[in-house]
Design an enzyme around this catalytic site. Structure first.
Site, PDB file in Angstrom:
ATOM      1  N   ARG A 149       4.728 -11.310  -5.601  1.00 54.34           N
ATOM      2  CA  ARG A 149       4.427 -11.598  -4.203  1.00 54.34           C
ATOM      3  C   ARG A 149       4.873 -13.019  -3.900  1.00 54.34           C
ATOM      4  O   ARG A 149       4.562 -13.941  -4.647  1.00 54.34           O
ATOM      5  CB  ARG A 149       2.927 -11.460  -3.933  1.00 54.34           C
ATOM      6  N   TYR A 161      -2.162 -19.690   4.529  1.00 56.14           N
ATOM      7  CA  TYR A 161      -2.728 -18.696   3.626  1.00 56.14           C
ATOM      8  C   TYR A 161      -1.792 -18.478   2.434  1.00 56.14           C
ATOM      9  O   TYR A 161      -0.571 -18.382   2.583  1.00 56.14           O
ATOM     10  CB  TYR A 161      -2.950 -17.347   4.329  1.00 56.14           C
ATOM     11  N   ASP A 212       2.359 -10.923   1.796  1.00 55.03           N
ATOM     12  CA  ASP A 212       1.082 -10.704   2.479  1.00 55.03           C
ATOM     13  C   ASP A 212       1.078 -11.475   3.795  1.00 55.03           C
ATOM     14  O   ASP A 212       1.126 -12.706   3.808  1.00 55.03           O
ATOM     15  CB  ASP A 212      -0.065 -11.179   1.588  1.00 55.03           C
ATOM     16  N   HIS A 214      -1.462 -11.157   5.937  1.00 56.73           N
ATOM     17  CA  HIS A 214      -2.882 -11.485   6.065  1.00 56.73           C
ATOM     18  C   HIS A 214      -3.416 -11.337   7.486  1.00 56.73           C
ATOM     19  O   HIS A 214      -4.110 -12.214   8.007  1.00 56.73           O
ATOM     20  CB  HIS A 214      -3.178 -12.886   5.523  1.00 56.73           C
ATOM     21  N   GLU A 238       2.206  -6.528   3.401  1.00 56.28           N
ATOM     22  CA  GLU A 238       0.761  -6.293   3.339  1.00 56.28           C
ATOM     23  C   GLU A 238       0.043  -6.831   4.577  1.00 56.28           C
ATOM     24  O   GLU A 238       0.365  -7.924   5.069  1.00 56.28           O
ATOM     25  CB  GLU A 238       0.200  -6.971   2.088  1.00 56.28           C
ATOM     26  N   GLU A 264      -7.631  -4.009   1.731  1.00 51.76           N
ATOM     27  CA  GLU A 264      -8.506  -4.751   0.819  1.00 51.76           C
ATOM     28  C   GLU A 264      -9.873  -5.040   1.427  1.00 51.76           C
ATOM     29  O   GLU A 264     -10.842  -5.244   0.698  1.00 51.76           O
ATOM     30  CB  GLU A 264      -7.840  -6.054   0.365  1.00 51.76           C
ATOM     31  N   ARG A 285      -5.031  -0.419  -0.360  1.00 45.45           N
ATOM     32  CA  ARG A 285      -5.378  -1.554  -1.218  1.00 45.45           C
ATOM     33  C   ARG A 285      -6.880  -1.701  -1.452  1.00 45.45           C
ATOM     34  O   ARG A 285      -7.347  -2.755  -1.884  1.00 45.45           O
ATOM     35  CB  ARG A 285      -4.822  -2.851  -0.624  1.00 45.45           C
ATOM     36  N   GLU A 341      -2.601  -5.629  -8.095  1.00 48.29           N
ATOM     37  CA  GLU A 341      -2.582  -7.079  -7.940  1.00 48.29           C
ATOM     38  C   GLU A 341      -3.239  -7.720  -9.160  1.00 48.29           C
ATOM     39  O   GLU A 341      -4.254  -7.232  -9.661  1.00 48.29           O
ATOM     40  CB  GLU A 341      -3.340  -7.486  -6.678  1.00 48.29           C
ATOM     41  N   TRP A 404      -8.036 -14.903  10.209  1.00 48.67           N
ATOM     42  CA  TRP A 404      -7.628 -15.675   9.035  1.00 48.67           C
ATOM     43  C   TRP A 404      -7.011 -14.743   7.999  1.00 48.67           C
ATOM     44  O   TRP A 404      -5.999 -15.055   7.422  1.00 48.67           O
ATOM     45  CB  TRP A 404      -8.840 -16.398   8.401  1.00 48.67           C
TER      46      TRP A 404
END
Length: 404
Positions: A149, A161, A212, A214, A238, A264, A285, A341, A404
Site C-alpha cells: 500500500r 492520513y 487507501d 480513507h 480502499e 473496516e 475489509r 493487511e 477523517w
C-alpha cells in the site's frame, strides 16, 4: 463433555497503544483469548463487557459458540453498533480458541482446513514526499512483499492520513484531546496520480499496488480518481467514499474498472449486503474484532463468496496479535481470500501477546498450535497501564468538519 465457563475477565493494556482482551476460563482450566479493541473508544467496550456481558457467561457451555453469539446479539435487544459487536467478537474469538485447544487442532482446521498454504499480506509504504514513498515501496519489495500500500503526504497539508514516523507502523491515535488536521480533497486529487505514475515507472508492474483514500471523497470525486488510476492497475482503491451510503459505490462503478475495497468500520452483514450482492465492491475489509468475531465474519465472507467478492481484512496495529492470529485462521480456510493487511506490532506488544504466526516471502502463516496459537502474558500486560488516546478529526480550510 461439559465445558462450563467459570471465569470471564477483561484485560486492558497499553504496550505502545491500547488493547482490550477477553480471557475466558472453563471448569477444566482451559483458557481462550479474544481481541475486543475499539481504537479511541476502548473503555466503552470494557464497560459493556465487564458490566453486561461477562456476568452472563458464567455457567454457560463454552462449546456452544453459535448459541452464545445469538444470546449476546439477540438478547441485548439493542443490536449491532461497534461497541456491541466488538464486545461480542472478543467473547466469540475466545470460545473458538477454547474449542481448538480442546479438539487439539488449530482453529483453521475447525473451519474446514486449508484452502491455501500461506496468506498473502500487504505492507504500508509511506513518505513525506513522493520520492520517499517510492523508495519505501522498493524496500518492501526487497523484503519479499508481493503487495504494498502506497501513501504520501499531500503538499500544504499537515497530518496527512497514513503518514507516520515509525516506519512500518502508523498509529494515528494520540493522548489528549483529538488532534485536528486540515484537509483539502482538491489538493489530494491533484497529487495522488503522480505518486502511482512514479511508483510504476520505478518498480514496474510485477507486484500488487494498493491505496487507501480513507473516506475522503464524494462519489463523483472518487469516480474521477478511480478512472485516473486505471493505467496503474491498482489491486484496490480502499474506502473511496464514506460507505454508510452503500449506493454511492454504484456511481464509482459506472465510471471505472479500478477494484474497490471497503468495510473496516463495518460491524454487521447488514452494513454491506447491498455492496456485496450488487457487486459494487471487489473486496470486503471487515475484521474479526469489529464484525462480531469469527462466527459473524464467516457469514459476511460466505455471502461475499456467492457474489465474487473477496476478503481483505483490516489488520493495522490498532488490533492486537490476538485478532491477527484469528484473522489468519479465517484467511487460511475460506475459498474467497484476497489479501490480508499486515502492520507488524512493536516488540513490547509481542512480549505481551506471544504468538506462533510468522512472516515469510510476502505471506503470513498461522500457528499450528491448538486453538488460535496466541496468548496474553498478564504479568507483562500489567506493566503497561491504559493510556487514554483519541483518533484525529479532520477539518476543511474553512473550518468545516470532514471525514477523517
Amino acid at each position: 463433555m461439559s465445558m462450563k465457563i467459570v471465569d470471564a475477565k477483561v484485560i486492558v493494556t497499553s504496550p505502545g497503544r491500547n488493547f482490550v482482551t477477553v480471557k475466558i476460563t472453563t471448569e477444566d482450566g482451559v483458557t481462550g483469548v479474544g481481541d475486543a479493541t475499539l481504537n479511541g473508544r476502548e473503555m466503552a467496550v470494557v464497560g459493556y463487557l465487564t458490566e453486561h456481558v461477562c456476568p452472563l457467561l458464567i455457567g454457560r457451555e463454552a462449546s456452544r459458540i453459535e448459541d452464545t453469539w445469538q444470546y449476546l446479539y439477540k438478547g441485548a435487544y439493542w443490536r449491532r453498533g461497534p461497541v456491541t459487536m466488538t464486545a461480542i467478537a472478543g467473547v466469540d474469538t475466545a470460545l473458538w480458541d477454547i474449542k481448538g485447544k480442546v479438539a487439539g487442532l488449530p482453529v483453521y482446521q475447525l473451519l474446514g482446513g486449508r484452502s491455501r498454504d500461506g496468506v498473502m499480506v500487504y505492507g504500508h509504504a509511506q513518505g513525506s514526499t513522493i520520492e520517499e514513498t517510492v523508495d519505501e515501496v522498493g524496500r518492501y519489495l526487497e523484503r519479499g512483499y508481493r503487495a504494498v500500500r502506497a501513501q504520501t503526504a499531500i503538499p500544504g497539508l499537515s497530518g496527512t492520513y497514513g503518514i507516520g514516523s515509525d516506519g512500518e507502523r502508523y498509529e494515528p491515535a494520540s493522548s489528549g484531546l483529538p488532534e485536528e488536521t486540515p484537509w483539502s480533497t482538491p489538493a489530494y486529487l491533484n497529487h495522488v496520480p503522480e505518486l502511482f505514475d512514479r511508483v510504476r515507472r520505478e518498480h514496474g508492474y510485477g507486484f500488487h499496488l494498493l491505496h487507501d483514500a480513507h473516506h475522503r471523497m464524494s462519489p463523483n470525486e472518487a469516480a474521477g480518481l478511480a478512472k485516473a488510476l486505471e493505467p496503474f492497475r491498482l489491486f484496490w482503491l480502499e474506502d473511496p467514499t464514506p460507505a454508510e451510503d452503500q449506493t454511492a459505490f454504484r456511481r464509482i462503478r459506472e465510471h471505472s474498472t479500478t477494484p474497490l475495497a471497503t468495510g473496516e468500520i463495518f460491524n454487521s452483514i447488514h452494513d454491506c449486503d447491498r455492496l456485496i450482492t450488487e457487486r459494487l465492491i471487489d473486496y470486503i475489509r471487515t475484521s474479526v474484532t469489529h464484525a462480531g468475531g469469527i462466527t459473524h465474519l464467516r457469514r459476511i465472507l460466505s455471502l461475499a463468496e456467492l457474489h465474487g467478492v473477496r476478503s481483505g481484512s483490516h489488520g493495522a496495529t490498532d488490533l492486537s496479535p490476538v485478532c491477527m492470529a484469528a484473522a489468519l485462521h479465517v484467511d487460511t480456510a475460506i475459498p474467497n481470500f484476497g489479501v490480508q493487511e499486515y502492520m507488524p506490532h512493536e516488540e513490547r506488544t509481542n512480549e505481551v501477546f506471544p504468538h506462533g504466526y510468522h512472516f515469510a516471502d510476502g505471506h503470513l502463516y498461522p500457528s499450528e498450535d491448538p486453538g488460535l496459537g496466541v496468548d496474553i502474558d498478564e504479568n507483562a500486560a500489567e506493566s503497561h497501564p491504559y493510556e487514554p488516546a483519541y483518533l484525529p478529526v479532520a477539518r476543511l480550510h474553512d473550518g468545516s468538519m470532514h471525514d477523517w
